[in-house]
Design a protein around this motif. Structure first.
Motif, PDB file in Angstrom:
ATOM      1  N   THR A  74     -11.197   2.603  12.571  1.00 14.29           N
ATOM      2  CA  THR A  74     -11.797   3.932  12.704  1.00 14.29           C
ATOM      3  C   THR A  74     -10.940   4.986  12.006  1.00 14.29           C
ATOM      4  O   THR A  74     -11.462   6.002  11.537  1.00 14.29           O
ATOM      5  N   ARG A  75      -9.658   4.760  11.933  1.00 12.89           N
ATOM      6  CA  ARG A  75      -8.779   5.690  11.210  1.00 12.89           C
ATOM      7  C   ARG A  75      -9.029   5.639   9.704  1.00 12.89           C
ATOM      8  O   ARG A  75      -9.022   6.671   9.021  1.00 12.89           O
ATOM      9  N   ARG A  90      -6.684  10.304  20.631  1.00 14.38           N
ATOM     10  CA  ARG A  90      -7.716   9.873  19.687  1.00 14.38           C
ATOM     11  C   ARG A  90      -8.536  11.039  19.152  1.00 14.38           C
ATOM     12  O   ARG A  90      -9.261  10.887  18.164  1.00 14.38           O
ATOM     13  N   TRP A  93      -8.903  12.056  15.341  1.00 11.28           N
ATOM     14  CA  TRP A  93      -9.812  11.488  14.346  1.00 11.28           C
ATOM     15  C   TRP A  93     -11.134  10.990  14.937  1.00 11.28           C
ATOM     16  O   TRP A  93     -12.016  10.559  14.204  1.00 11.28           O
ATOM     17  N   THR A 216     -16.258   8.347  14.991  1.00 11.63           N
ATOM     18  CA  THR A 216     -15.275   9.042  14.167  1.00 11.63           C
ATOM     19  C   THR A 216     -15.732  10.468  13.901  1.00 11.63           C
ATOM     20  O   THR A 216     -16.935  10.776  13.911  1.00 11.63           O
ATOM     21  N   GLN A 217     -14.769  11.341  13.648  1.00 12.29           N
ATOM     22  CA  GLN A 217     -15.097  12.723  13.312  1.00 12.29           C
ATOM     23  C   GLN A 217     -15.977  12.781  12.065  1.00 12.29           C
ATOM     24  O   GLN A 217     -16.887  13.605  11.967  1.00 12.29           O
ATOM     25  N   ASP A 218     -15.717  11.891  11.114  1.00  7.26           N
ATOM     26  CA  ASP A 218     -16.504  11.871   9.890  1.00  7.26           C
ATOM     27  C   ASP A 218     -17.961  11.509  10.186  1.00  7.26           C
ATOM     28  O   ASP A 218     -18.892  12.144   9.673  1.00  7.26           O
TER      29      ASP A 218
END
Length: 248
Positions: A74-75, A90, A93, A216-218
């Motif tokens: 996920t990173r 967490r 990100w 994820t933030q994305d």
């Protein structure tokens, strides 16, 4: 007219296209967390996510890896989501359903209890705030799991090298740890294969923890509408029957 028929027959004109579902790459631990998440996708929380995803127009694309590798994926952007508990670190990100600065449990997948187990005849205890009788003997944890309560802050030795529930329970049975921390459904499954182990649960639960779909933030930035639907405040299982509601 002939040109229109030709386009229709050759499939070059197909009318309004159905919106394609958004793909969500979900990484799940390769170690069973019975009955909530399983490597084969049959876990209770995975089935609940499937219901939410269907309503949200999301296609879950499952992958399986060691828990630490899932977090790393996920990173790096190799995975979009996990199923897990709230961990403040967490947030750098990943995104949770939040309300007033805290994770919104009403939009989670359910709660999981964690109990402490000991060998019959020993007197190690837990009163809800502190341990008794441990001395220098360690408390056994399963590697890579976030229990919400920082056991180390309670001033006890910790052994978190067991990579599976079976290994952790075996260490307890052999006296290599004084107590083992585990969720009860998993413990019952393991102990059903160890009928002579002589292990019992303590009466006072250690903790219970809400589990969430964590993205994820994305992914959140790219698909906010779909994520909000995944974080439904009215999940489909809640209205089906009392037994289907999120656990204790």
């Amino acid at each position: 007219m002939r040109a229109w028929l030709l386009l229709l027959l050759t499939g070059l004109w197909a009318g309004p296209l159905q919106a394609q579902p958004v793909k969500l790459r979900l990484c799940t631990s390769d170690v069973p967390f019975h009955p909530y998440t399983m490597p084969d996708g049959s876990g209770l929380f995975q089935r609940r996510l499937a219901l939410l995803a269907r309503a949200a127009g999301v296609e879950v694309v499952p992958t399986v890896a060691p828990r630490a590798r899932c977090l790393q994926s996920t990173r790096t952007g190799a995975a979009d989501a996990l199923i897990g508990v709230f961990a403040p670190e967490r947030l750098a990100w990943m995104a949770y359903p939040m309300r007033e600065g805290v994770a919104d449990e009403e939009r989670g997948l359910g709660r999981v209890r964690f109990l402490l187990y000991r060998r019959v005849g020993t007197h190690f205890g837990w009163d809800g705030r502190r341990f008794t009788g441990l001395g220098d003997q360690p408390l056994g944890l399963q590697f890579g799991y976030q229990y919400g309560v920082k056991v180390a802050d309670l001033g006890v030795a910790v052994d978190d090298r067991a990579t599976s529930a079976e290994q952790l329970m075996a260490k307890l049975a052999r006296g290599r740890v004084a107590l083992a921390l585990m969720q009860p459904e998993q413990a019952q499954l393991v102990l059903s294969r160890m009928p002579d182990a002589g292990i019992e649960a303590l009466d006072t639960p250690f903790t219970s923890q809400a589990f969430y779909v964590i993205v994820t933030q994305d992914f959140w930035r790219r698909h906010p509408e779909q994520v909000q639907r995944l974080w439904s405040a009215n999940p489909p299982w809640a209205a089906s029957s009392p037994s289907a509601a999120p656990g204790p």
